[in-house]
Design an enzyme around this catalytic site. Structure first.
Site, PDB file in Angstrom:
ATOM      1  N   ILE A 195      40.651  -4.286  -5.269  1.00  0.00           N
ATOM      2  CA  ILE A 195      40.624  -2.749  -5.466  1.00  0.00           C
ATOM      3  C   ILE A 195      41.890  -2.288  -6.179  1.00  0.00           C
ATOM      4  O   ILE A 195      42.102  -1.553  -6.797  1.00  0.00           O
ATOM      5  CB  ILE A 195      40.290  -2.050  -4.068  1.00  0.00           C
ATOM      6  CG1 ILE A 195      38.862  -2.567  -3.906  1.00  0.00           C
ATOM      7  CG2 ILE A 195      40.395  -0.505  -4.173  1.00  0.00           C
ATOM      8  CD1 ILE A 195      38.280  -1.849  -2.457  1.00  0.00           C
ATOM      9  N   PRO A 218      53.169 -12.954  -1.685  1.00  0.00           N
ATOM     10  CA  PRO A 218      52.902 -12.506  -2.873  1.00  0.00           C
ATOM     11  C   PRO A 218      51.369 -13.295  -3.403  1.00  0.00           C
ATOM     12  O   PRO A 218      51.055 -14.101  -3.037  1.00  0.00           O
ATOM     13  CB  PRO A 218      53.818 -13.410  -3.577  1.00  0.00           C
ATOM     14  CG  PRO A 218      54.937 -13.807  -2.699  1.00  0.00           C
ATOM     15  CD  PRO A 218      54.382 -13.761  -1.326  1.00  0.00           C
ATOM     16  N   ARG A 276      41.339   2.454   5.240  1.00  0.00           N
ATOM     17  CA  ARG A 276      41.078   3.079   6.764  1.00  0.00           C
ATOM     18  C   ARG A 276      42.047   3.957   7.009  1.00  0.00           C
ATOM     19  O   ARG A 276      43.019   3.847   7.006  1.00  0.00           O
ATOM     20  CB  ARG A 276      40.806   1.916   7.479  1.00  0.00           C
ATOM     21  CG  ARG A 276      39.492   0.789   7.154  1.00  0.00           C
ATOM     22  CD  ARG A 276      38.388   1.798   7.546  1.00  0.00           C
ATOM     23  NE  ARG A 276      37.170   0.924   7.280  1.00  0.00           N
ATOM     24  CZ  ARG A 276      36.215   0.968   6.311  1.00  0.00           C
ATOM     25  NH1 ARG A 276      36.620   1.736   5.208  1.00  0.00           N
ATOM     26  NH2 ARG A 276      35.302   0.019   6.173  1.00  0.00           N
ATOM     27  N   HIS A 324      35.530  10.428   3.224  1.00  0.00           N
ATOM     28  CA  HIS A 324      35.110   9.037   3.156  1.00  0.00           C
ATOM     29  C   HIS A 324      34.174   8.783   2.020  1.00  0.00           C
ATOM     30  O   HIS A 324      32.940   8.347   2.232  1.00  0.00           O
ATOM     31  CB  HIS A 324      34.854   8.268   4.211  1.00  0.00           C
ATOM     32  CG  HIS A 324      34.846   6.934   4.544  1.00  0.00           C
ATOM     33  ND1 HIS A 324      35.097   6.043   5.573  1.00  0.00           N
ATOM     34  CD2 HIS A 324      34.816   5.843   3.504  1.00  0.00           C
ATOM     35  CE1 HIS A 324      35.218   4.801   5.390  1.00  0.00           C
ATOM     36  NE2 HIS A 324      35.024   4.729   4.107  1.00  0.00           N
ATOM     37  N   ILE A 325      34.374   9.145   0.856  1.00  0.00           N
ATOM     38  CA  ILE A 325      33.468   9.129  -0.295  1.00  0.00           C
ATOM     39  C   ILE A 325      33.796   8.041  -1.454  1.00  0.00           C
ATOM     40  O   ILE A 325      33.311   7.975  -2.448  1.00  0.00           O
ATOM     41  CB  ILE A 325      33.095  10.303  -0.860  1.00  0.00           C
ATOM     42  CG1 ILE A 325      34.217  11.169  -1.526  1.00  0.00           C
ATOM     43  CG2 ILE A 325      32.498  11.480   0.020  1.00  0.00           C
ATOM     44  CD1 ILE A 325      34.247  11.966  -2.574  1.00  0.00           C
TER      45      ILE A 325
HETATM   46  O1  LIG Z   1      32.498  -0.216   2.268  1.00  0.00           O
HETATM   47  C1  LIG Z   1      33.396   0.210   3.042  1.00  0.00           C
HETATM   48  O2  LIG Z   1      34.084  -0.639   3.686  1.00  0.00           O
HETATM   49  C2  LIG Z   1      33.519   1.643   2.915  1.00  0.00           C
HETATM   50  O3  LIG Z   1      34.654   2.128   3.508  1.00  0.00           O
HETATM   51  C3  LIG Z   1      32.740   2.540   2.220  1.00  0.00           C
HETATM   52  O4  LIG Z   1      32.591   2.103   0.973  1.00  0.00           O
END
Ligand SMILES: O=C(O)C(=O)CO
Length: 359
Positions: A195, A218, A276, A324-325
């Site tokens: 991500i 690293p 989170r 949380h979207i």
């Molecule tokens: O998948 C996850 O862990 C989320 O936080 C929702 O996408």
């Protein structure tokens, strides 16, 4: 009102089994039913995942038929008794109590999430339960939302639309609603994974000068793709104009973003968290924002969720909070549900899952 509530309750208890279309029980159906593995699904998941379960001919499943209210813990503890598999979302704690309630038949827990901090991995491992999760399919959606949140925060979009709508828009002013731009900036990533890389790839065309990251070690293979430099945690805090938190919540990362981090950041820097809420000490973040220690924060995740509407963070203009979207696109949520369903079915067949956590 009362009757609609009753109807909703009834709906939420409905059992959906692939063979239910057979109507009245025949001997053949009964025989087939007895060979189907039993599964509980803790949420009305998006249609692609449900269809995979329904069409599988492998499981009979019951689901909590609502997306608006999570299954109450008491109900969940009842429903998991004796199941072979469990498909859950991130609102359910899969801990020793739940695993004991499920009993020794439980072979697979498949979560429709990339995060797994709601799963007590040691307890699952102890019981030999396999775990599926849903990485990769949500990377694009989460990266896209992170960029949107970063820009909304740094260019003060929420404040601006509010001013426009409520009469604060006077003449064009030279410094009114000024924010911070990405061009020539240093973007820091706390926890470099798929991500983080996807976020950096999307930010690069905004003429970011430099990407830096920190992690437990690293990660040259990933860093190479975005030409990111590995730095210490302190350097990340000091150098970042924009700091994006992308690490998983673990005992090591719990509240890692606290006064120690914020006090080292620049007064002009923007803090973004789409991982989170638990990685942030929210009291310290509030102080950093309210005192001007940092310029702004964009949060897609908080503790608790939902964050109470009277929470002090909501009182700050320089804090943008989303519910949380990050992965909430139709394509991604359907892909997550399909992957969770397929992981579950494969795991129950004793085959390798598409995405399985190594315990
Ligand atoms: O998948 C996850 O862990 C989320 O936080 C929702 O996408």
């Amino acid at each position: 009102m009362w009757s609609s509530r009753m109807a909703l309750r009834r709906l939420q208890r409905i059992a959906v089994a692939p063979l239910s279309a057979a109507g009245g029980a025949t001997t053949k159906v009964q025989r087939e039913m007895s060979t189907l593995q039993r599964v509980y699904v803790t949420r009305q998941i998006p249609p692609e995942g449900l269809k995979i379960l329904q069409d599988s001919g492998q499981v009979q499943f019951e689901l909590w038929n609502s997306d608006d209210v999570p299954v109450p813990r008491k109900e969940l503890l009842q429903k998991v008794k004796g199941v072979d598999g469990l498909l859950c979302v991130l609102t359910e704690k899969i801990d020793a109590e739940l695993l004991d309630a499920a009993g020794p038949n439980l072979k697979v827990v498949s979560t429709m999430s990339v995060g797994y901090d709601h799963l007590f991995l040691q307890e699952l491992k102890k019981r030999g339960v396999r775990v599926g999760y849903t990485p990769d399919v949500l990377t694009d959606a989460v990266a896209e939302l992170t960029v949107a949140l970063l820009l909304a925060t740094s260019r003060r979009l929420i404040e601006a639309t509010h001013e426009a709508k409520t009469g604060g828009w006077g003449t064009w002013r030279t410094l009114w609603l000024c924010g911070h731009e990405l061009a020539n900036s240093t973007v820091g990533i706390l926890g470099l994974g798929r991500i983080g890389v996807a976020i950096a790839e999307r930010l690069a065309p905004f003429k970011v000068k430099k990407f830096i990251y920190t992690d437990v070690a690293p990660r040259p293979d990933l860093a190479k793709a975005i030409n990111a430099e590995y730095v210490s945690f302190d350097e990340l805090a000091k150098q970042s104009d924009f700091l994006a938190v992308c690490c998983a919540l673990t005992p090591e990362t719990r509240e890692i973003c606290n006064e120690n981090l914020f006090s080292k950041m620049k007064k002009t820097s923007i803090f973004i968290n789409t991982s989170r809420g638990g990685v942030v000490n929210q009291e310290d973040l509030y102080q950093a924002l309210a005192s001007g220690q940092i310029a702004g924060a964009g949060l897609d995740v908080t503790v608790p969720e939902p964050l109470p509407t009277n929470h002090p963070l909501f009182s700050l203009n320089n804090c943008v909070i989303l519910p949380h979207i990050a992965s909430a696109s139709y394509t991604t949520r359907n892909a997550m549900s399909a992957l969770a369903a397929n992981n579950l079915l494969l795991g129950l067949r004793g085959q390798p899952m598409i995405k399985e956590l190594k315990l």
